[in-house]
Motif scaffolding. Sequence first.
Motif, PDB file in Angstrom:
ATOM      1  N   THR A  69      51.088  -3.292  54.473  1.00  0.00           N
ATOM      2  CA  THR A  69      50.214  -4.336  55.006  1.00  0.00           C
ATOM      3  C   THR A  69      48.955  -3.769  55.628  1.00  0.00           C
ATOM      4  N   SER A  70      47.864  -4.474  55.395  1.00  0.00           N
ATOM      5  CA  SER A  70      46.603  -4.135  56.040  1.00  0.00           C
ATOM      6  C   SER A  70      45.885  -5.433  56.412  1.00  0.00           C
ATOM      7  N   ILE A  71      45.435  -5.493  57.652  1.00  0.00           N
ATOM      8  CA  ILE A  71      44.676  -6.644  58.112  1.00  0.00           C
ATOM      9  C   ILE A  71      43.308  -6.159  58.574  1.00  0.00           C
ATOM     10  N   SER A  72      42.281  -6.845  58.106  1.00  0.00           N
ATOM     11  CA  SER A  72      40.917  -6.492  58.473  1.00  0.00           C
ATOM     12  C   SER A  72      40.135  -7.759  58.783  1.00  0.00           C
ATOM     13  N   GLN A  79      35.981 -14.279  59.470  1.00  0.00           N
ATOM     14  CA  GLN A  79      37.161 -14.276  58.603  1.00  0.00           C
ATOM     15  C   GLN A  79      38.029 -13.053  58.906  1.00  0.00           C
ATOM     16  N   PHE A  80      39.310 -13.191  58.656  1.00  0.00           N
ATOM     17  CA  PHE A  80      40.183 -12.029  58.648  1.00  0.00           C
ATOM     18  C   PHE A  80      41.059 -12.094  57.406  1.00  0.00           C
ATOM     19  N   THR A  81      41.426 -10.909  56.946  1.00  0.00           N
ATOM     20  CA  THR A  81      42.021 -10.777  55.623  1.00  0.00           C
ATOM     21  C   THR A  81      43.346 -10.026  55.681  1.00  0.00           C
ATOM     22  N   LEU A  82      44.269 -10.476  54.864  1.00  0.00           N
ATOM     23  CA  LEU A  82      45.562  -9.816  54.701  1.00  0.00           C
ATOM     24  C   LEU A  82      45.614  -9.177  53.329  1.00  0.00           C
ATOM     25  N   GLN A  83      46.041  -7.942  53.289  1.00  0.00           N
ATOM     26  CA  GLN A  83      46.350  -7.294  52.020  1.00  0.00           C
ATOM     27  C   GLN A  83      47.792  -6.793  52.074  1.00  0.00           C
ATOM     28  N   LEU A  84      48.564  -7.155  51.080  1.00  0.00           N
ATOM     29  CA  LEU A  84      49.964  -6.731  50.979  1.00  0.00           C
ATOM     30  C   LEU A  84      50.130  -6.057  49.620  1.00  0.00           C
ATOM     31  N   SER A  85      50.435  -4.792  49.645  1.00  0.00           N
ATOM     32  CA  SER A  85      50.479  -4.019  48.404  1.00  0.00           C
ATOM     33  C   SER A  85      51.879  -4.004  47.798  1.00  0.00           C
TER      34      SER A  85
END
Length: 120
Positions: A69-72, A79-85
């Motif tokens: 997980t990465s949140i930026s 805005q804020f963004t979630l990335q789930l690999s």
Amino acid sequence: QVQLQESGPGLVKPSQTLSLTCTVSGGSITTNYYYWSWIRQPPGKGLEWMGAIAYSGSTYYSPSLKSRTSISRDTSKNQFTLQLSSVTPEDTAMYYCARAAGWDREYDYWGQGTQVTVSS
């Protein structure tokens, strides 16, 4: 009135990276001392906190998801963004963004949620 709106693809293939954005209106994501979280609910299961980004930009992750997980954030777009690999079908869920007025506080605003299905 604060509003949160999730956006992103509804279908992701296994092994790919899921990317969702939460657009916030009616309040700044840099305002002291709010925390902005990503929370998900798989079908038939309870809510799972995934992680958060603080007003300061500090990030916090669930230990069970931290490696994927990465949140930026983009403060210029609020805005804020979630990335789930490396997603698998087990990552199929309704994904929500939410705001809390402090680390230990309850969420006071939620997005409506966005359904993400992981399938080939």
